[in-house]
Scaffold this motif. Structure first.
Motif, PDB file in Angstrom:
ATOM      1  N   SER A 215      31.189   3.514  59.173  1.00  0.00           N
ATOM      2  CA  SER A 215      31.516   2.131  58.834  1.00  0.00           C
ATOM      3  C   SER A 215      32.771   2.202  57.972  1.00  0.00           C
ATOM      4  O   SER A 215      32.746   2.738  56.870  1.00  0.00           O
TER       5      SER A 215
ATOM      6  N   VAL B  13      44.633   0.970  63.124  1.00  0.00           N
ATOM      7  CA  VAL B  13      43.381   1.734  63.107  1.00  0.00           C
ATOM      8  C   VAL B  13      43.331   2.525  64.408  1.00  0.00           C
ATOM      9  O   VAL B  13      43.416   1.953  65.491  1.00  0.00           O
TER      10      VAL B  13
ATOM     11  N   THR C  37      38.737  -5.845  56.984  1.00  0.00           N
ATOM     12  CA  THR C  37      38.015  -5.802  58.252  1.00  0.00           C
ATOM     13  C   THR C  37      37.131  -4.554  58.282  1.00  0.00           C
ATOM     14  O   THR C  37      37.533  -3.491  57.827  1.00  0.00           O
ATOM     15  N   THR C  38      35.927  -4.698  58.840  1.00  0.00           N
ATOM     16  CA  THR C  38      35.024  -3.563  58.974  1.00  0.00           C
ATOM     17  C   THR C  38      35.004  -3.100  60.423  1.00  0.00           C
ATOM     18  O   THR C  38      34.792  -3.907  61.328  1.00  0.00           O
ATOM     19  N   ILE C  39      35.238  -1.822  60.617  1.00  0.00           N
ATOM     20  CA  ILE C  39      35.155  -1.189  61.934  1.00  0.00           C
ATOM     21  C   ILE C  39      33.868  -0.362  61.927  1.00  0.00           C
ATOM     22  O   ILE C  39      33.683   0.494  61.058  1.00  0.00           O
ATOM     23  N   THR C  40      32.982  -0.615  62.899  1.00  0.00           N
ATOM     24  CA  THR C  40      31.695   0.074  62.940  1.00  0.00           C
ATOM     25  C   THR C  40      31.628   0.977  64.167  1.00  0.00           C
ATOM     26  O   THR C  40      31.843   0.514  65.290  1.00  0.00           O
TER      27      THR C  40
ATOM     28  N   VAL D 235      32.552   1.517  69.459  1.00  0.00           N
ATOM     29  CA  VAL D 235      33.344   0.976  68.350  1.00  0.00           C
ATOM     30  C   VAL D 235      33.237  -0.546  68.419  1.00  0.00           C
ATOM     31  O   VAL D 235      33.679  -1.148  69.399  1.00  0.00           O
ATOM     32  N   ASN D 236      32.622  -1.132  67.412  1.00  0.00           N
ATOM     33  CA  ASN D 236      32.401  -2.590  67.382  1.00  0.00           C
ATOM     34  C   ASN D 236      31.795  -3.085  68.693  1.00  0.00           C
ATOM     35  O   ASN D 236      32.156  -4.140  69.206  1.00  0.00           O
TER      36      ASN D 236
ATOM     37  N   ALA E 198      44.301  -4.244  62.365  1.00  0.00           N
ATOM     38  CA  ALA E 198      43.237  -4.942  61.643  1.00  0.00           C
ATOM     39  C   ALA E 198      43.755  -5.435  60.295  1.00  0.00           C
ATOM     40  O   ALA E 198      44.568  -4.791  59.642  1.00  0.00           O
TER      41      ALA E 198
ATOM     42  N   PHE F 260      40.189   4.379  70.486  1.00  0.00           N
ATOM     43  CA  PHE F 260      40.255   3.010  69.980  1.00  0.00           C
ATOM     44  C   PHE F 260      41.510   2.873  69.136  1.00  0.00           C
ATOM     45  O   PHE F 260      41.710   3.631  68.189  1.00  0.00           O
TER      46      PHE F 260
END
Length: 178
Positions: free
Chosen positions: A134, A86, A112-115, A96-97, A108, A104
């Motif tokens: 998201s 990612v 997995t969710t990257i916010t 980021v998270n 992952a 970043f």
């Protein structure tokens, strides 16, 4: 009198290249088949991670082993989990998270969710905003955050400044005329 030694057929296969070492050779391959004498030791070394050129890697969940040959064996090395690269780039700092950064990069697991939190900054006389993202990781991700001028906030700021200047001018004029 003839003497015989027992040999056993040993077969090892893997999704990624592994190192198989015996008493007389060391082979790096995804498949190994050999007749080995009883009592000999075979060592299997699997890399902790194996990265493909497409932003995907396999992470080995097992451990490296040494095995004493005492019967025919067919081993399949398949204790891997998949991860994806990612990559998020931004011209201005983003969250980021929960970590503030402009670049970043992480591996992952699927699902997995990257916010990326929505962010607004003031730069060069205007408010710049990005919408936030998201991302559910289901493959390699390469994202460049898109920023745009937030005209509503920028206009509100300049209207507020203009009102303060006008109010100050009116107050100053009244003060001077007394």
């Amino acid at each position: 009198m003839a003497s015989y030694k027992k040999y056993y057929l040993i077969s090892v296969s893997s999704l990624v290249p592994i190192t198989v070492s015996t008493y007389n050779e060391s082979v790096v391959a995804t498949s190994f088949t050999e007749w080995l004498p009883s009592g000999s030791i075979i060592s299997i070394a699997v890399p902790g991670t194996y990265t493909f050129s497409n932003g995907t890697r396999l992470v080995y969940l097992g451990s490296n082993e040494s095995i004493t040959v005492d019967s025919p064996m067919s081993l399949v090395i398949n204790q891997f989990t998949r991860q994806y690269l990612v990559s998020v780039a931004s011209q201005y700092p983003i969250s980021v998270n929960g970590t503030e950064t402009t670049q970043f990069i992480a591996w992952a697991s699927p699902g997995t969710t990257i916010t990326i939190a929505p962010t607004t900054i003031f730069i060069n006389g205007v408010f710049m905003s990005e919408p936030g993202y998201s991302i559910t990781v289901n493959g390699p991700v390469s994202l460049t955050v898109q920023w745009g001028i937030n005209w509503l906030l920028t206009a509100a700021l300049y209207v507020a400044i203009a009102l303060v200047v006008i109010a100050a001018a009116i107050t100053a004029r009244r003060w001077w005329t007394w």
